[in-house]
Motif scaffolding. Structure first.
Motif, PDB file in Angstrom:
ATOM      1  N   HIS A 182       0.848  -1.457  -0.115  1.00 27.42           N
ATOM      2  CA  HIS A 182      -0.052  -0.043  -0.099  1.00 27.42           C
ATOM      3  C   HIS A 182       0.862   1.195   0.018  1.00 27.42           C
ATOM      4  N   ILE A 214       3.755   2.646   2.861  1.00 33.91           N
ATOM      5  CA  ILE A 214       5.026   1.891   2.956  1.00 33.91           C
ATOM      6  C   ILE A 214       5.558   1.480   1.632  1.00 33.91           C
ATOM      7  N   CYS A 223       0.607   3.745   9.003  1.00 32.54           N
ATOM      8  CA  CYS A 223      -0.098   3.779   7.724  1.00 32.54           C
ATOM      9  C   CYS A 223      -1.618   4.382   8.188  1.00 32.54           C
ATOM     10  N   GLU A 277      -4.386   0.875  12.460  1.00 35.36           N
ATOM     11  CA  GLU A 277      -3.444  -0.275  12.222  1.00 35.36           C
ATOM     12  C   GLU A 277      -2.906  -0.850  13.394  1.00 35.36           C
ATOM     13  N   CYS A 292       2.087  -2.457  12.232  1.00 35.34           N
ATOM     14  CA  CYS A 292       2.880  -1.983  10.862  1.00 35.34           C
ATOM     15  C   CYS A 292       4.059  -2.819  10.640  1.00 35.34           C
ATOM     16  N   SER A 293       3.969  -3.021   9.277  1.00 30.96           N
ATOM     17  CA  SER A 293       5.366  -3.939   8.909  1.00 30.96           C
ATOM     18  C   SER A 293       6.744  -3.069   9.047  1.00 30.96           C
ATOM     19  N   CYS A 343       1.017  -5.096   6.821  1.00 28.93           N
ATOM     20  CA  CYS A 343       0.678  -4.361   7.969  1.00 28.93           C
ATOM     21  C   CYS A 343      -0.956  -4.856   8.412  1.00 28.93           C
TER      22      CYS A 343
HETATM   23 ZN   LIG Z   1       1.825   0.038   8.151  1.00 26.49          ZN
END
Ligand SMILES: [Zn+2]
Length: 160
Positions: free
Chosen positions: A97, A100, A115, A138, A141-142, A150
């Motif tokens: 997305h 990121i 995000c 969220e 988050c990654s 995420c």
């Molecule tokens: Zn994220």
């Protein structure tokens, strides 16, 4: 941003306004719940965008997860996997997305929910699909977890 707290305060503000009571101090509480302003602004932006995607309300609330997946792929918002869906909560994983996309695999780390644009977007879309009030957050988050996705949680609340 503490969305749960914010929606509680907003509900209380609405009630007070209707009852002709003051909302003075609650504005401060709402501000605190908003927390980081940039995050709130991104959430707001995403939410506004989500509500302009010409999403039609579903006839059956159980269709929401599938419709949501369709819309996300139709608008190239990322790759999504729905991990849990009830009538109150939708939990999903998203990758690739916009927030990121350019940051992953570059060793960049972030704390908290980075995000928020996507969170707002998801809330806006599900709000249109369900015709209910929604908020999204969220939850992982990654950029923080190091995973390649995420995780988001969308909460649906009855309109009153
Ligand atoms: Zn994220």
């Amino acid at each position: 941003m503490d969305r749960q707290l914010l929606s509680k305060i907003l509900a209380q503000m609405r009630k007070n306004l209707k009852d002709g009571k003051s909302i003075g101090d609650m504005k401060v509480g709402a501000l605190l719940a908003l927390g980081h302003q940039l995050e709130a602004i991104f959430y707001y932006l995403g939410h506004e965008l989500g509500t302009t995607l010409k999403v039609k309300q579903v006839k059956d609330i159980n269709q929401i997860p599938n419709e949501l997946k369709d819309i996300i792929s139709q608008f190239n918002l990322g790759e999504v996997e729905i991990t849990e869906a009830t009538q109150e909560v939708i939990q999903l994983k998203m990758k690739d997305h916009s927030s990121i996309k350019d940051l992953v695999k570059k060793g960049i780390k972030a704390t908290g929910s980075f995000c928020s644009f996507e969170a707002g977007l998801l809330a806006g879309i599900v709000e249109k699909l369900s015709d209910q009030h929604c908020f999204a957050q969220e939850v992982g988050c990654s950029l923080q977890t190091g995973q390649n996705f995420c995780e988001f949680m969308v909460v649906l609340t009855q309109k009153d």
